[in-house]
Design a protein around this motif. Structure first.
Motif, mmCIF file in Angstrom:
data_model
loop_
_atom_site.group_PDB
_atom_site.id
_atom_site.type_symbol
_atom_site.label_atom_id
_atom_site.label_comp_id
_atom_site.label_asym_id
_atom_site.label_seq_id
_atom_site.Cartn_x
_atom_site.Cartn_y
_atom_site.Cartn_z
ATOM 1 N N GLN A 290 -7.732 -4.132 2.594
ATOM 2 C CA GLN A 290 -7.935 -3.214 1.473
ATOM 3 C C GLN A 290 -8.901 -3.872 0.502
ATOM 4 O OE1 GLN A 290 -6.283 -0.270 1.519
ATOM 5 N NE2 GLN A 290 -6.758 0.624 -0.467
ATOM 6 N N LYS B 128 -5.263 9.160 -2.221
ATOM 7 C CA LYS B 128 -5.438 7.899 -1.487
ATOM 8 C C LYS B 128 -4.433 7.725 -0.358
ATOM 9 C CE LYS B 128 -7.622 5.761 -5.486
ATOM 10 N NZ LYS B 128 -7.614 4.657 -6.471
ATOM 11 N N TYR C 13 -13.982 0.869 -5.610
ATOM 12 C CA TYR C 13 -13.439 0.804 -4.263
ATOM 13 C C TYR C 13 -11.931 0.636 -4.305
ATOM 14 C CZ TYR C 13 -18.168 0.052 -2.387
ATOM 15 O OH TYR C 13 -19.481 0.189 -2.016
ATOM 16 N N ASP C 14 -11.249 1.340 -3.414
ATOM 17 C CA ASP C 14 -9.819 1.142 -3.162
ATOM 18 C C ASP C 14 -9.546 1.714 -1.770
ATOM 19 O OD1 ASP C 14 -7.154 0.581 -3.331
ATOM 20 O OD2 ASP C 14 -6.686 2.048 -4.893
ATOM 21 N N ASN D 60 0.843 -1.182 0.000
ATOM 22 C CA ASN D 60 0.000 0.000 0.000
ATOM 23 C C ASN D 60 0.889 1.245 0.000
ATOM 24 O OD1 ASN D 60 -2.406 1.689 0.202
ATOM 25 N ND2 ASN D 60 -3.422 -0.184 0.887
ATOM 26 N N TYR E 275 -10.523 -3.639 -2.996
ATOM 27 C CA TYR E 275 -10.172 -2.983 -4.265
ATOM 28 C C TYR E 275 -10.903 -3.700 -5.397
ATOM 29 C CZ TYR E 275 -7.231 -1.315 -8.133
ATOM 30 O OH TYR E 275 -6.770 -0.746 -9.316
#
Length: 351
Positions: free
Chosen positions: A284, A211, A246-247, A81, A286
């Motif tokens: 997470q 992000k 989504y992330d 990430n 994603y």
């Protein structure tokens, strides 16, 4: 007695070096993992009528994993990430990592662990293969020599266990993840927006437009990030981000380092699904948004386009070294980092 086997094959080359793959079967599950990136390239599972499909996105040619975006199926590290501007302070020392996502550090830099060869160590008695990676002191400017492993095991009931571990000779930071994309209808079946998901997380980390976590941890209730009650992935996907998708890192209600139920997912049409157990504080979620901007040819000539898969990356929170209130990602000599995942599959699941 439940079927369990390991098969070794050479599936191609990358820059002239052979890529070894190991096919592990247990129960009704067969997986394939290769030495490049310790990448999980295939997961074969039946549906309620016995029809078998490969339910992870990927590529037929190992060389395609080198340049295609998204780290499909890879083990990413040393710190997965994002890290804001690639900077953090560790034991009073200011460290600058390379930046590879605009001005930020992402998935361990270039090349991260998902873009390197690992050494394979099959264990027929355990029906598992352990992949080993040596990461020297100063690798991508991380302090400390890290010895990392990723062990894939399929048990006699067909459950997939993945254990990522590491030890260091000097204080460092670690956040290794499995970066696979699931499509429970079959990797070539198109969008996953009709597949259903439950994530047992009551908060999420707010992020900037780039992000990067702001430091605020907010309740998921009343937001598109509330999956505590199962619903289709597409129900609120348009509201999750300005351009959809989504992330986001979701934070579990309880974190004590023990294995707990993290998520449930299923494809209502086929019945394929799984329960995911993890020992990490976050996950997470994603929806493989990069394929929307850059459609890519995958296995069997399939075209991966808008939301062709979803990832559940069990992890510590993004940018944790810069947020003392987040669970610690510091690893010291004598300690063992461990990120454990277990996928318990079903062929007739409903949420």
């Amino acid at each position: 007695m439940a079927l369990s086997t390991i098969e070794h094959v050479v599936i191609g080359t990358i820059d002239g070096k052979e890529v070894d793959a190991y096919r592990i079967t247990g129960g009704e599950t067969t997986i394939e993992v290769m030495t490049y990136g310790a990448i999980l390239t295939r997961v074969l599972r039946p549906d309620r009528n016995g029809k078998v499909e490969d339910i992870v996105l990927g590529y037929d040619n190992p060389a395609s994993y080198v340049n295609n975006p998204g780290n499909a199926g890879a083990i990413c590290g040393r710190f997965s990430n994002r890290i804001n501007l690639g900077r953090f302070t560790l034991e009073g020392e200011k460290i600058q990592l390379p930046t590879n996502s605009g001005p930020h550090h992402l998935h361990g830099g270039l090349p991260g662990y998902g873009k390197r060869f690992w050494l394979a160590d099959p264990n027929p008695e355990q029906n598992s293969v352990t992949f080993r990676l040596h990461s020297p002191d100063g690798d991508q400017n991380y302090p400390g020599t890290l010895e990392a492993t990723a062990t894939y095991r399929v048990d006699g009931m067909g459950a997939l266990e993945l254990t990522m571990e590491a030890v260091t000779d000097k204080t460092t930071i670690v956040n290794m993840i499995y970066h696979g994309y699931w499509n429970l209808a079959g990797h070539a079946s198109g969008s996953v927006t009709d597949q259903k998901l439950c994530i047992l997380a009551d908060h999420y980390t707010l992020v900037t437009p780039e992000k990067i976590p702001t430091g605020e941890i907010a309740p998921v209730e009343g937001t598109p990030f509330d999956f505590n009650k199962p619903h289709s992935i597409g129900d609120m996907i348009a509201d999750a981000w300005p351009d959809g998708g989504y992330d986001h890192n979701l934070c579990h209600t309880v974190y004590d380092g023990k294995m707990r139920l993290t998520a449930r997912a299923c494809d209502p049409a086929s019945g394929r699904g799984f329960e995911l157990y993890s020992n990490q504080p976050g996950v997470q979620f994603y929806t493989a948004n990069h394929f929307k901007a850059l459609p890519t040819e995958g296995k069997d000539g399939a075209l991966y386009e808008t939301y062709p898969g979803f990832a559940l990356e069990t992890q510590h929170y993004p940018d944790s070294p810069n947020h003392p209130d987040f669970p610690s990602v510091t690893l010291k000599p004598g300690e063992t980092y461990s990120n454990r995942m277990k996928f318990v599959f079903s062929k007739d699941m409903a949420l």
